[in-house]
Design an enzyme around this catalytic site. Structure first.
Site, PDB file in Angstrom:
ATOM      1  N   LYS A   1      -8.381   1.897 -16.055  1.00 41.41           N
ATOM      2  CA  LYS A   1      -8.813   2.594 -14.831  1.00 41.41           C
ATOM      3  C   LYS A   1      -8.160   3.971 -14.760  1.00 41.41           C
ATOM      4  O   LYS A   1      -8.825   4.978 -14.474  1.00 41.41           O
ATOM      5  CB  LYS A   1      -8.454   1.761 -13.585  1.00 41.41           C
ATOM      6  CG  LYS A   1      -9.375   0.570 -13.376  1.00 41.41           C
ATOM      7  CD  LYS A   1      -8.882  -0.383 -12.291  1.00 41.41           C
ATOM      8  CE  LYS A   1      -9.788  -1.621 -12.285  1.00 41.41           C
ATOM      9  NZ  LYS A   1      -9.333  -2.695 -11.387  1.00 41.41           N
TER      10      LYS A   1
ATOM     11  N   GLN B   1      -4.676  -4.011  -7.391  1.00 44.29           N
ATOM     12  CA  GLN B   1      -5.201  -4.888  -8.437  1.00 44.29           C
ATOM     13  C   GLN B   1      -4.957  -6.359  -8.079  1.00 44.29           C
ATOM     14  O   GLN B   1      -3.858  -6.736  -7.683  1.00 44.29           O
ATOM     15  CB  GLN B   1      -4.534  -4.545  -9.783  1.00 44.29           C
ATOM     16  CG  GLN B   1      -5.087  -5.298 -10.966  1.00 44.29           C
ATOM     17  CD  GLN B   1      -6.514  -4.923 -11.331  1.00 44.29           C
ATOM     18  OE1 GLN B   1      -6.986  -3.824 -11.033  1.00 44.29           O
ATOM     19  NE2 GLN B   1      -7.214  -5.848 -11.961  1.00 44.29           N
TER      20      GLN B   1
ATOM     21  N   ASP C   1     -12.641  -0.492  -3.604  1.00 44.11           N
ATOM     22  CA  ASP C   1     -13.113  -1.789  -4.097  1.00 44.11           C
ATOM     23  C   ASP C   1     -14.249  -2.336  -3.226  1.00 44.11           C
ATOM     24  O   ASP C   1     -14.985  -3.222  -3.660  1.00 44.11           O
ATOM     25  CB  ASP C   1     -11.966  -2.815  -4.021  1.00 44.11           C
ATOM     26  CG  ASP C   1     -11.264  -3.042  -5.354  1.00 44.11           C
ATOM     27  OD1 ASP C   1     -11.935  -2.926  -6.389  1.00 44.11           O
ATOM     28  OD2 ASP C   1     -10.061  -3.353  -5.329  1.00 44.11           O
TER      29      ASP C   1
HETATM   30  N1  GUN Z   1      -9.152  -7.913 -10.513  1.00 42.09           N
HETATM   31  C1  GUN Z   1     -10.238  -8.201 -11.283  1.00 42.09           C
HETATM   32  N2  GUN Z   1     -11.292  -7.441 -10.906  1.00 42.09           N
HETATM   33  C2  GUN Z   1     -10.856  -6.650  -9.902  1.00 42.09           C
HETATM   34  C3  GUN Z   1     -11.472  -5.640  -9.113  1.00 42.09           C
HETATM   35  O1  GUN Z   1     -12.664  -5.317  -9.254  1.00 42.09           O
HETATM   36  N3  GUN Z   1     -10.682  -5.051  -8.175  1.00 42.09           N
HETATM   37  C4  GUN Z   1      -9.385  -5.403  -7.995  1.00 42.09           C
HETATM   38  N4  GUN Z   1      -8.713  -4.784  -7.030  1.00 42.09           N
HETATM   39  N5  GUN Z   1      -8.789  -6.335  -8.699  1.00 42.09           N
HETATM   40  C5  GUN Z   1      -9.518  -6.950  -9.651  1.00 42.09           C
END
Ligand code: GUN
Length: 305
Positions: free
Chosen positions: A57, A101, A124
């Site tokens: 990311k 996350q 998100d």
């Molecule tokens: N963990 C796995 N996929 C995601 C996501 O799309 N967003 C977040 N914040 N954590 C994750």
């Protein structure tokens, strides 16, 4: 154009194009206003898969010209400390997007943590305000994986001169992150939507009704080839690491929630794993960060974002 069977939906290629478009928008914003969108990713603990996603990311955020900040906290961080950090990031004007996350350590409530994020910075799209906006059809931030899946479906429909209206979409999985928002998006497209889950009776029969089948259960090769209706669109959201025997011993392999080779024989078009939905998730995170930035600065959101 081919309308036979087993066409592969190129998620990696689509995501690369989306990132190129976003990169141009970021450069235009910088030139016109001297401002750069900033995404902050917070990770708590050492979960290896999360570490990989978070690094990716950060790299992709920088690659399109945005500012990226990654805050790494030890597993022993208290919930109160994390909530204080989120309050500081909410208040910081230069921060446009906040992503915490998941999964979080067991001593934290992810619902409470997500609830603490300013909904306008919740890139998100997990905050109840954004979930509610999606449910009632108000503009808001849409979760990245369902948004990316919808974009791939829209592109495939265009390729085959097809449309969503009246199609039966079956989503296997009812998570807040994928299943439920995916259902809302497909409902908005005038599909008839079924959300199936672990208690659904005769799941194979339900899946065989699907013109659009979305698998988001987190179980490797769970959806069998003969669950797929001939001519269906299949979106595989799963990313599962399995161990296989190779010529040089055991090795890891990524597989989806769908038995790809068997399903491909029936599907009109299907996303592979890897290089399907996965790359779209991060591209849509960047898309959401740009959108959040524009809304926070009273700037028009570029078309298609
Ligand atoms: N963990 C796995 N996929 C995601 C996501 O799309 N967003 C977040 N914040 N954590 C994750």
């Amino acid at each position: 154009m081919t309308t036979s069977r087993g066409n592969i939906i190129d998620g990696a290629g689509y995501a690369a194009q989306l990132r190129e478009r976003l990169k141009r928008h970021v450069a235009d914003l910088k030139a016109a206003h001297g401002l750069t969108p900033c995404l902050v990713v917070v990770i708590v603990g050492e979960d290896p898969a999360s570490q990989v996603y978070v690094r990716s990311k950060g790299e992709q955020t920088l690659a399109i010209g945005m500012e990226s900040r990654t805050i790494r906290l030890p597993y022993t961080t208290s919930e109160a400390e994390l909530l204080n950090l989120i309050a500081d990031l909410n208040a910081e004007r230069a921060v446009n997007g906040i992503l915490v996350q998941l999964p979080l350590p067991k001593h934290m409530s992810s619902l409470k943590v997500i609830d603490a994020i300013d909904p306008d910075k919740d890139v998100d799209g997990f905050h109840v305000a954004n979930a509610g906006r999606l449910a009632v059809g108000l503009p808001g931030i849409v979760p990245c994986t369902p948004l990316g899946s919808l974009m791939l479906l829209q592109d495939a429909m265009q390729t085959y001169g097809d449309s969503f209206a009246g199609k039966h979409a079956v989503i296997v999985g009812r998570s807040n992150i994928v299943g439920k928002p995916m259902a809302q998006l497909l409902l908005q497209q005038d599909c008839t939507v079924t959300i199936a889950h672990s208690k659904t009776r005769d799941l194979p029969a339900v899946c065989r009704e699907a013109d659009i089948l979305v698998a988001a259960v987190g179980r490797p090769k769970f959806v069998q080839g003969d669950w797929v209706k001939d001519g269906a669109y299949v979106i595989d959201v799963g990313i599962n690491r399995i161990e296989i025997d190779g010529p040089e011993g055991k090795k890891n392999k990524l597989v989806g929630d769908v038995d790809f080779d068997a399903a491909k024989a029936h599907a009109l078009a299907i996303t592979p794993v890897p290089k399907g939905v996965g790359p779209m998730t991060i591209a849509c995170l960047l898309n959401n960060t740009l959108k959040a930035f524009c809304l926070q600065n009273n700037l028009p959101v570029p078309e298609g974002v």
